[in-house]
Scaffold this motif. Structure first.
Motif, PDB file in Angstrom:
ATOM      1  N   GLU A  38     -28.172 -24.663  22.826  1.00  0.00           N
ATOM      2  CA  GLU A  38     -27.136 -24.492  24.197  1.00  0.00           C
ATOM      3  C   GLU A  38     -26.223 -24.327  23.961  1.00  0.00           C
ATOM      4  O   GLU A  38     -25.476 -24.367  22.823  1.00  0.00           O
ATOM      5  CB  GLU A  38     -27.017 -25.570  24.756  1.00  0.00           C
ATOM      6  CG  GLU A  38     -28.235 -26.526  25.459  1.00  0.00           C
ATOM      7  CD  GLU A  38     -29.618 -25.868  26.373  1.00  0.00           C
ATOM      8  OE1 GLU A  38     -27.710 -24.878  27.248  1.00  0.00           O
ATOM      9  OE2 GLU A  38     -29.881 -25.589  26.893  1.00  0.00           O
ATOM     10  N   GLU A  78     -23.435 -26.637  23.108  1.00  0.00           N
ATOM     11  CA  GLU A  78     -23.492 -27.578  22.472  1.00  0.00           C
ATOM     12  C   GLU A  78     -22.896 -26.840  20.940  1.00  0.00           C
ATOM     13  O   GLU A  78     -22.215 -27.269  20.343  1.00  0.00           O
ATOM     14  CB  GLU A  78     -24.522 -28.194  21.983  1.00  0.00           C
ATOM     15  CG  GLU A  78     -24.764 -28.839  20.430  1.00  0.00           C
ATOM     16  CD  GLU A  78     -26.571 -29.301  20.394  1.00  0.00           C
ATOM     17  OE1 GLU A  78     -26.871 -29.929  19.529  1.00  0.00           O
ATOM     18  OE2 GLU A  78     -27.008 -29.033  21.490  1.00  0.00           O
ATOM     19  N   ASP A 104     -26.811 -38.019  13.615  1.00  0.00           N
ATOM     20  CA  ASP A 104     -26.309 -37.229  14.055  1.00  0.00           C
ATOM     21  C   ASP A 104     -24.762 -38.318  13.261  1.00  0.00           C
ATOM     22  O   ASP A 104     -23.910 -37.802  12.587  1.00  0.00           O
ATOM     23  CB  ASP A 104     -25.805 -37.806  15.049  1.00  0.00           C
ATOM     24  CG  ASP A 104     -26.646 -36.773  16.440  1.00  0.00           C
ATOM     25  OD1 ASP A 104     -27.588 -35.510  15.703  1.00  0.00           O
ATOM     26  OD2 ASP A 104     -27.255 -37.089  17.531  1.00  0.00           O
ATOM     27  N   ARG A 152     -19.879 -27.510  18.241  1.00  0.00           N
ATOM     28  CA  ARG A 152     -19.500 -27.936  17.142  1.00  0.00           C
ATOM     29  C   ARG A 152     -18.663 -27.448  16.552  1.00  0.00           C
ATOM     30  O   ARG A 152     -18.281 -28.230  15.701  1.00  0.00           O
ATOM     31  CB  ARG A 152     -21.334 -27.700  17.157  1.00  0.00           C
ATOM     32  CG  ARG A 152     -22.635 -28.389  17.486  1.00  0.00           C
ATOM     33  CD  ARG A 152     -22.754 -29.722  17.367  1.00  0.00           C
ATOM     34  NE  ARG A 152     -24.310 -30.572  17.189  1.00  0.00           N
ATOM     35  CZ  ARG A 152     -24.135 -31.362  16.789  1.00  0.00           C
ATOM     36  NH1 ARG A 152     -23.195 -32.371  15.964  1.00  0.00           N
ATOM     37  NH2 ARG A 152     -25.672 -32.054  16.941  1.00  0.00           N
TER      38      ARG A 152
END
Length: 199
Positions: A105, A108, A178, A112
């Motif tokens: 995406e 996203e 994560d 990042r």
């Protein structure tokens, strides 16, 4: 203005990523091959590189290794269809800062990118001020403290700490992965106080 170089032989994806990041406030340039990227970097400075792995003639691994040998500070993000553990491990061993698996995406990807830039800026300044607390990297000892998944540890060896969280990041899943990745990025940029709280 943050300058980003996108290296991917997929013309449509390259154009799409560049367009999205440009609209998000970055100065982004696309290259369709590593040799084209070398030419571009010869005359222009970049803060971050987004690179594919599987490209003709020179692949992303060789590209990352070459860049890292010349510049220890430039951020490198792999954006690849390769989802195998060995590719991820090899990338991080060569010195990349983040790895994302296609398809992604774009929102996203932008998040990042911003997180990487934020961490890099903190490491570069060597000083983090939060309220009345000041962490001065130049005045710190050789120890590093980490907080991940509720576990607090003190390390005397940076490389040992990085190796531990790199391995944890590779084998863990979901939120645990994560959190390990968050700490690993901070360690990569030399922070002495590393936490999985990414707020």
């Amino acid at each position: 203005m943050i300058h980003i170089l996108v290296v991917d032989d997929d013309k449509d994806l390259n154009r799409l990523v560049c367009s999205y990041l440009n609209d998000s406030g970055f100065e982004t340039k696309g290259c369709l091959s590593v040799n084209e990227a070398y030419d571009e970097m010869y005359s222009n400075l970049y803060d971050l590189i987004i690179s594919d792995i599987m490209m003709p003639k020179i692949d992303g691994f060789e590209f990352a290794e070459t860049i890292r040998s010349l510049n220890a500070n430039i951020l490198i993000l792999f954006l690849s269809a390769r989802d195998d553990l060995s590719s991820k491990e090899k990338g991080f061993r060569l010195g990349i800062d983040h790895y994302m698996v296609k398809p992604v995406e774009l929102a996203e990807l932008e998040m990042r990118v911003r997180a990487l830039l934020r961490r890099a800026n903190m490491a570069e300044s060597k000083k983090l001020i939060v309220g009345d607390l000041t962490l001065d990297g130049d005045a710190m000892t050789g120890t590093v403290t980490t907080v991940c998944n509720g576990k607090h540890e003190v390390w005397t060896d940076y490389e040992e700490a990085k190796a531990y969280f790199l391995e944890l990041m590779m084998i863990a899943e979901g939120e645990e992965r994560d959190r390990a990745e968050c700490v690993c990025i901070q360690l990569t940029h030399g922070l002495s106080e590393c936490s999985d709280d990414d707020e």
